[in-house]
Scaffold this active site. Structure first.
Site, PDB file in Angstrom:
ATOM      1  N   GLN A   1      98.988  54.861  65.989  1.00  0.00           N
ATOM      2  CA  GLN A   1     100.406  55.025  65.663  1.00  0.00           C
ATOM      3  C   GLN A   1     101.274  53.884  66.202  1.00  0.00           C
ATOM      4  O   GLN A   1     102.467  53.821  65.929  1.00  0.00           O
ATOM      5  CB  GLN A   1     100.937  56.374  66.147  1.00  0.00           C
ATOM      6  CG  GLN A   1     101.028  56.522  67.642  1.00  0.00           C
ATOM      7  CD  GLN A   1     100.967  57.963  68.093  1.00  0.00           C
ATOM      8  OE1 GLN A   1     101.933  58.686  67.997  1.00  0.00           O
ATOM      9  NE2 GLN A   1      99.814  58.377  68.596  1.00  0.00           N
TER      10      GLN A   1
ATOM     11  N   GLY B   1     105.249  48.406  75.751  1.00  0.00           N
ATOM     12  CA  GLY B   1     104.373  48.727  74.617  1.00  0.00           C
ATOM     13  C   GLY B   1     104.814  47.976  73.374  1.00  0.00           C
ATOM     14  O   GLY B   1     106.004  47.903  73.082  1.00  0.00           O
TER      15      GLY B   1
ATOM     16  N   LYS C   1      97.492  83.130  56.444  1.00  0.00           N
ATOM     17  CA  LYS C   1      97.552  81.663  56.522  1.00  0.00           C
ATOM     18  C   LYS C   1      96.526  81.208  57.561  1.00  0.00           C
ATOM     19  O   LYS C   1      96.768  81.295  58.779  1.00  0.00           O
ATOM     20  CB  LYS C   1      98.956  81.220  56.928  1.00  0.00           C
ATOM     21  CG  LYS C   1      99.105  79.731  56.876  1.00  0.00           C
ATOM     22  CD  LYS C   1     100.516  79.279  57.146  1.00  0.00           C
ATOM     23  CE  LYS C   1     100.627  77.811  56.755  1.00  0.00           C
ATOM     24  NZ  LYS C   1     101.858  77.233  57.158  1.00  0.00           N
TER      25      LYS C   1
ATOM     26  N   GLY D   1     105.114  59.162  72.691  1.00  0.00           N
ATOM     27  CA  GLY D   1     106.556  59.325  72.858  1.00  0.00           C
ATOM     28  C   GLY D   1     106.952  59.441  74.314  1.00  0.00           C
ATOM     29  O   GLY D   1     108.113  59.688  74.630  1.00  0.00           O
ATOM     30  N   ARG D   2     105.980  59.295  75.198  1.00  0.00           N
ATOM     31  CA  ARG D   2     106.224  59.416  76.643  1.00  0.00           C
ATOM     32  C   ARG D   2     106.984  60.710  76.934  1.00  0.00           C
ATOM     33  O   ARG D   2     106.407  61.779  76.766  1.00  0.00           O
ATOM     34  CB  ARG D   2     107.001  58.200  77.151  1.00  0.00           C
ATOM     35  CG  ARG D   2     106.630  57.797  78.540  1.00  0.00           C
ATOM     36  CD  ARG D   2     107.428  56.600  78.977  1.00  0.00           C
ATOM     37  NE  ARG D   2     107.021  55.394  78.331  1.00  0.00           N
ATOM     38  CZ  ARG D   2     106.174  54.509  78.855  1.00  0.00           C
ATOM     39  NH1 ARG D   2     105.676  54.728  80.045  1.00  0.00           N
ATOM     40  NH2 ARG D   2     105.852  53.420  78.213  1.00  0.00           N
TER      41      ARG D   2
ATOM     42  N   ARG E   1      90.640  76.109  59.719  1.00  0.00           N
ATOM     43  CA  ARG E   1      90.895  75.837  61.142  1.00  0.00           C
ATOM     44  C   ARG E   1      92.365  75.516  61.383  1.00  0.00           C
ATOM     45  O   ARG E   1      93.101  75.184  60.453  1.00  0.00           O
ATOM     46  CB  ARG E   1      90.103  74.601  61.581  1.00  0.00           C
ATOM     47  CG  ARG E   1      88.632  74.850  61.731  1.00  0.00           C
ATOM     48  CD  ARG E   1      87.913  73.519  61.948  1.00  0.00           C
ATOM     49  NE  ARG E   1      86.503  73.761  62.218  1.00  0.00           N
ATOM     50  CZ  ARG E   1      85.555  72.827  62.083  1.00  0.00           C
ATOM     51  NH1 ARG E   1      85.860  71.621  61.682  1.00  0.00           N
ATOM     52  NH2 ARG E   1      84.313  73.123  62.356  1.00  0.00           N
TER      53      ARG E   1
ATOM     54  N   ALA F   1     104.668  70.544  59.537  1.00  0.00           N
ATOM     55  CA  ALA F   1     103.937  71.187  60.638  1.00  0.00           C
ATOM     56  C   ALA F   1     104.443  72.613  60.839  1.00  0.00           C
ATOM     57  O   ALA F   1     105.615  72.914  60.586  1.00  0.00           O
ATOM     58  CB  ALA F   1     104.127  70.376  61.913  1.00  0.00           C
TER      59      ALA F   1
ATOM     60  N   ASP G   1     113.052  51.072  77.630  1.00  0.00           N
ATOM     61  CA  ASP G   1     113.945  51.226  78.784  1.00  0.00           C
ATOM     62  C   ASP G   1     113.477  50.451  80.020  1.00  0.00           C
ATOM     63  O   ASP G   1     114.298  49.881  80.736  1.00  0.00           O
ATOM     64  CB  ASP G   1     114.194  52.712  79.098  1.00  0.00           C
ATOM     65  CG  ASP G   1     112.925  53.476  79.404  1.00  0.00           C
ATOM     66  OD1 ASP G   1     111.829  52.969  79.075  1.00  0.00           O
ATOM     67  OD2 ASP G   1     113.020  54.577  79.970  1.00  0.00           O
TER      68      ASP G   1
ATOM     69  N   ASP H   1     108.889  55.036  70.658  1.00  0.00           N
ATOM     70  CA  ASP H   1     109.281  56.347  71.212  1.00  0.00           C
ATOM     71  C   ASP H   1     110.651  56.849  70.723  1.00  0.00           C
ATOM     72  O   ASP H   1     110.917  58.039  70.769  1.00  0.00           O
ATOM     73  CB  ASP H   1     109.294  56.289  72.742  1.00  0.00           C
ATOM     74  CG  ASP H   1     107.932  55.966  73.328  1.00  0.00           C
ATOM     75  OD1 ASP H   1     106.952  55.931  72.564  1.00  0.00           O
ATOM     76  OD2 ASP H   1     107.854  55.744  74.553  1.00  0.00           O
TER      77      ASP H   1
ATOM     78  N   THR I   1     110.583  50.024  70.640  1.00  0.00           N
ATOM     79  CA  THR I   1     109.642  51.024  71.155  1.00  0.00           C
ATOM     80  C   THR I   1     109.437  52.087  70.079  1.00  0.00           C
ATOM     81  O   THR I   1     110.404  52.477  69.418  1.00  0.00           O
ATOM     82  CB  THR I   1     110.142  51.695  72.461  1.00  0.00           C
ATOM     83  OG1 THR I   1     109.385  52.894  72.694  1.00  0.00           O
ATOM     84  CG2 THR I   1     111.610  52.077  72.398  1.00  0.00           C
TER      85      THR I   1
ATOM     86  N   ASP J   1     113.412  56.619  72.298  1.00  0.00           N
ATOM     87  CA  ASP J   1     113.951  57.350  73.450  1.00  0.00           C
ATOM     88  C   ASP J   1     115.179  56.695  74.074  1.00  0.00           C
ATOM     89  O   ASP J   1     115.526  56.994  75.218  1.00  0.00           O
ATOM     90  CB  ASP J   1     112.849  57.540  74.509  1.00  0.00           C
ATOM     91  CG  ASP J   1     112.260  56.209  74.970  1.00  0.00           C
ATOM     92  OD1 ASP J   1     112.563  55.158  74.354  1.00  0.00           O
ATOM     93  OD2 ASP J   1     111.489  56.215  75.947  1.00  0.00           O
TER      94      ASP J   1
ATOM     95  N   ARG K   1     103.142  44.610  80.830  1.00  0.00           N
ATOM     96  CA  ARG K   1     103.971  45.347  81.793  1.00  0.00           C
ATOM     97  C   ARG K   1     103.729  44.660  83.131  1.00  0.00           C
ATOM     98  O   ARG K   1     102.595  44.584  83.578  1.00  0.00           O
ATOM     99  CB  ARG K   1     103.560  46.824  81.834  1.00  0.00           C
ATOM    100  CG  ARG K   1     103.856  47.546  80.535  1.00  0.00           C
ATOM    101  CD  ARG K   1     103.782  49.060  80.692  1.00  0.00           C
ATOM    102  NE  ARG K   1     104.366  49.720  79.547  1.00  0.00           N
ATOM    103  CZ  ARG K   1     103.669  50.225  78.525  1.00  0.00           C
ATOM    104  NH1 ARG K   1     102.358  50.147  78.528  1.00  0.00           N
ATOM    105  NH2 ARG K   1     104.280  50.805  77.522  1.00  0.00           N
TER     106      ARG K   1
HETATM  107  O1  F6P Z   1     106.339  53.447  75.207  1.00  0.00           O
HETATM  108  C1  F6P Z   1     105.426  53.290  74.200  1.00  0.00           C
HETATM  109  C2  F6P Z   1     104.151  54.041  74.474  1.00  0.00           C
HETATM  110  O2  F6P Z   1     103.302  53.832  73.373  1.00  0.00           O
HETATM  111  C3  F6P Z   1     104.310  55.513  74.781  1.00  0.00           C
HETATM  112  O3  F6P Z   1     104.499  56.261  73.626  1.00  0.00           O
HETATM  113  C4  F6P Z   1     103.037  55.804  75.540  1.00  0.00           C
HETATM  114  O4  F6P Z   1     103.234  56.858  76.453  1.00  0.00           O
HETATM  115  C5  F6P Z   1     102.795  54.534  76.284  1.00  0.00           C
HETATM  116  O5  F6P Z   1     103.506  53.523  75.613  1.00  0.00           O
HETATM  117  C6  F6P Z   1     101.336  54.132  76.376  1.00  0.00           C
HETATM  118  O6  F6P Z   1     101.255  52.997  77.164  1.00  0.00           O
HETATM  119  P1  F6P Z   1      99.980  52.046  77.325  1.00  0.00           P
HETATM  120  O7  F6P Z   1     100.128  50.948  76.343  1.00  0.00           O
HETATM  121  O8  F6P Z   1     100.106  51.533  78.717  1.00  0.00           O
HETATM  122  O9  F6P Z   1      98.779  52.891  77.096  1.00  0.00           O
END
Ligand code: F6P
Length: 320
Positions: free
Chosen positions: A251, A11, A213, A170-171, A162, A186, A103, A127, A125, A129, A72
């Site tokens: 994002q 990504g 609230k 974030g996988r 609402r 939040a 990763d 994420d 990334t 992670d 990928r």
């Molecule tokens: O790893 C980055 C990420 O944006 C994740 O947050 C998300 O799950 C995934 O890639 C989405 O991948 P794709 O680009 O294949 O939709």
């Protein structure tokens, strides 16, 4: 080293261009040719390689996406595809390789490193992670993007009394949800690292409503479920009016924050420095504001460092 390659993989993330630029400039500074490998490992297999010039990295620092493109690659995982990639690196006299990615990309980098190519990973990334580094390039930008989305969503949720549930990327990692959730005030954050039962979350929303609230914001990390599923659950078990929002790729794009640009510059510099010292099989990162490097093995194996303390403090911050 006389010649190194750089590719982006997996990504894309804001700040990848800043990292490519830093690699090129530091390479030039050391008299090293920097070859741009387009479309990640997929492009490497296909020989989509050419020497980078000043023109390629001019005016890209502030841009999201990646000028090298990304992909990928399934083929790279096959023995034949992997061999083609190795042959291509040799054909272009690439002695060292810099892989900017997450990763999955690091696993590819490790395989190349085990097969004689000096390889360095730069964490790219959104994420966040990768547990060996406090921050990955792009995470700060994604958090800032979601934080500003939260405030826009809050405006309209409030106008209608609402609840809004916002699903973030974030996988399997809850870092974007946590940081944007805290920054965006939040009320509830749902992440895979801490399994807050949906029943409890719904009870919290009902309690908020009873106390007066009427508008709450819930952030759900994609690894903890879908916003629409959570919204359906809440509708089934309460009288709360709830809307699901999925910002998606918004994002992952956009101008990188200054933090991500500087991080990318520092990591890019270090990656080239390591290759120039004939060191490979490492991943660069940041820890306590120092640029560090660990073995690719460790970078892949180190568990994510989710901040449990901050997560639990958010329920204190959210008390009404
Ligand atoms: O790893 C980055 C990420 O944006 C994740 O947050 C998300 O799950 C995934 O890639 C989405 O991948 P794709 O680009 O294949 O939709």
């Amino acid at each position: 080293m006389k010649c190194i390659g750089v590719l982006t993989s997996g990504g894309d993330t804001p700040g990848m261009n800043a990292a490519i630029r830093a690699v090129f400039k530091e390479g030039e500074n050391r008299g090293i040719n920097v070859m741009g490998i387009y479309h990640g490992y997929k492009g490497l297999i296909a020989g989509m390689v050419r020497q980078l010039t000043h023109e390629d990295v001019a005016n890209v620092m502030h841009k999201g996406g990646t000028v090298l493109r990304t992909a990928r690659s399934e083929e790279f995982r096959t023995p034949e595809g992997f061999q083609k990639a190795l042959d291509m690196l040799h054909a272009f006299d690439i002695e060292g390789l810099i892989v900017i990615g997450g990763d999955g990309s690091y696993r590819g980098a490790k395989m190349l490193s085990d097969n004689g190519i000096k390889t360095i990973g730069i964490p790219g990334t959104i994420d966040n992670d990768l547990g060996y580094t406090d921050f990955t390039i792009g995470f700060d930008t994604a958090v800032n993007t979601i934080t500003s989305e939260i405030y826009k969503i809050r405006d309209t949720m409030r106008a209608h009394d609402r609840v809004g549930v916002i699903e973030v990327m974030g996988r399997n990692c809850g870092d974007i949800a946590l940081w944007a959730g805290v920054a965006g005030a939040a009320d509830i954050i749902l992440v895979p690292e801490c399994n807050l039962p949906w029943e409890e979350a719904t009870h919290q929303l009902v309690t908020n409503k009873l106390k007066g609230k009427l508008t709450s914001i819930v952030i759900i990390a994609e690894g903890a479920g879908k916003a629409e599923e959570f919204a359906s659950y809440v509708r089934e078990h309460s009288d709360i009016e709830i809307k699901a929002i999925v910002p998606g790729y918004i994002q992952r794009g956009g101008n990188p924050t200054a933090f991500d640009r500087v991080l990318a510059a520092r990591l890019g510099q270090r990656a080239v420095e390591l290759l120039d010292a004939d060191i490979g099989g490492r991943a660069v990162g940041i820890h306590d504001n120092h640029i560090v490097d660990v073995s690719l093995d460790e970078a892949i194996a180190r568990p994510d460092n989710f901040d449990q303390k901050l997560y639990h403090f958010n329920s204190v911050l959210a008390k009404f």
